[in-house]
Scaffold this active site. Structure first.
Site, PDB file in Angstrom:
ATOM      1  N   LYS A  85       0.868  -1.191   0.000  1.00  0.00           N
ATOM      2  CA  LYS A  85       0.000   0.000   0.000  1.00  0.00           C
ATOM      3  C   LYS A  85       0.899   1.233   0.000  1.00  0.00           C
ATOM      4  CE  LYS A  85      -4.410   0.901   2.235  1.00  0.00           C
ATOM      5  NZ  LYS A  85      -5.160   0.695   3.465  1.00  0.00           N
TER       6      LYS A  85
HETATM    7  O1  G3P Z   1      -7.767   1.668   5.349  1.00  0.00           O
HETATM    8  C1  G3P Z   1      -8.180   2.881   4.899  1.00  0.00           C
HETATM    9  C2  G3P Z   1      -9.574   3.291   5.320  1.00  0.00           C
HETATM   10  O2  G3P Z   1     -10.468   2.237   5.167  1.00  0.00           O
HETATM   11  C3  G3P Z   1      -9.669   3.962   6.649  1.00  0.00           C
HETATM   12  O3  G3P Z   1     -10.995   4.246   7.016  1.00  0.00           O
HETATM   13  O4  G3P Z   1     -12.603   4.925   8.728  1.00  0.00           O
HETATM   14  O5  G3P Z   1     -10.184   5.567   9.001  1.00  0.00           O
HETATM   15  O6  G3P Z   1     -11.603   6.669   7.286  1.00  0.00           O
HETATM   16  P1  G3P Z   1     -11.356   5.412   8.057  1.00  0.00           P
END
Ligand code: G3P
Length: 216
Positions: A85
């Site tokens: 990533k």
């Molecule tokens: O892994 C990236 C993403 O899914 C993170 O989500 O909830 O931290 O915006 P969030």
């Protein structure tokens, strides 16, 4: 649309994997930090649980091409299922392109516009990760971004896969599936919420009561 689990919590990964509904895992530096464990140890354990693409991110403090490439090669060497990533930056795009040349799969993350997704795809990304919840958080339409990227990739015959990230609730999931996403990466609690419906619970209780009345 397929499901990845968005977590570094191995218990949640085991539970979701046992359900048979996920085919991959995504992690990020915040999720790894939340578990308080060594990155390589957690990632190695995850590869023993899920037989599918596992995204491990380069360190958030590594911002240059050379540093990203060093880490990308290390991450890729952990297991054949590893996906590196990489953040959506100029250095990240260069690293994504080099990974593509070296046969290392990539997931370009922190995508908030269709043009970012297009650049990542052209640099050779295997996956692009638009964050829908964080767009919704600032009053922008996250789902519209997924629709636009899906249309753009389809019109231009781009085969990079769209992972909807920052998915916060079951409605997001349904909308992502209808918007043309390839994958939604979701926290375990979203899967749990999707399983349940009050009428299912009531139905089970009624079947039990009716059955017990006659058969004990
Ligand atoms: O892994 C990236 C993403 O899914 C993170 O989500 O909830 O931290 O915006 P969030």
């Amino acid at each position: 649309m397929r499901f990845f689990l968005d977590t570094a919590n191995v218990e949640d990964i085991r539970k979701a994997n046992d359900l048979g509904v996920i085919c991959g895992v995504t992690t990020n530096p915040s999720l790894i930090a939340k578990e308080g464990l060594n990155f390589a140890d957690v990632i190695k354990e995850i590869t023993t649980i899920v037989d599918g693409p596992i995204s491990g991110e380069v360190k958030p403090t590594t911002l240059d091409f050379e540093g990203m490439m060093k880490e990308a090669r290390e991450i890729a060497a952990i297991h054949p299922n590893m996906v590196v990533k990489i953040p959506m930056t100029a250095e990240g795009l260069k690293a994504c392109h080099q990974c593509h040349k070296e046969g290392i799969k990539t997931n370009v993350t922190l995508i908030f516009s269709a043009n970012q997704a297009l650049l990542a795809a052209r640099a050779g990304a295997t996956y692009v990760s638009p964050f829908i919840g964080r767009l919704d958080d600032i009053s922008e339409d996250g789902l519209e971004l997924i629709r636009t990227i899906a249309d753009m990739f389809s019109i231009n015959n781009i085969d990079a896969q769209i992972i909807c990230a920052s998915v916060r609730n079951p409605i997001h999931v349904m909308q992502c599936a209808l918007a043309g996403a390839d994958i939604a990466t979701v926290p375990y609690k979203v899967i749990e919420t999707m399983i349940h419906h009050p009428l299912t619970d009531q139905g089970i209780a009624k079947f039990q009561a009716d059955y017990k009345k006659v058969f004990g």
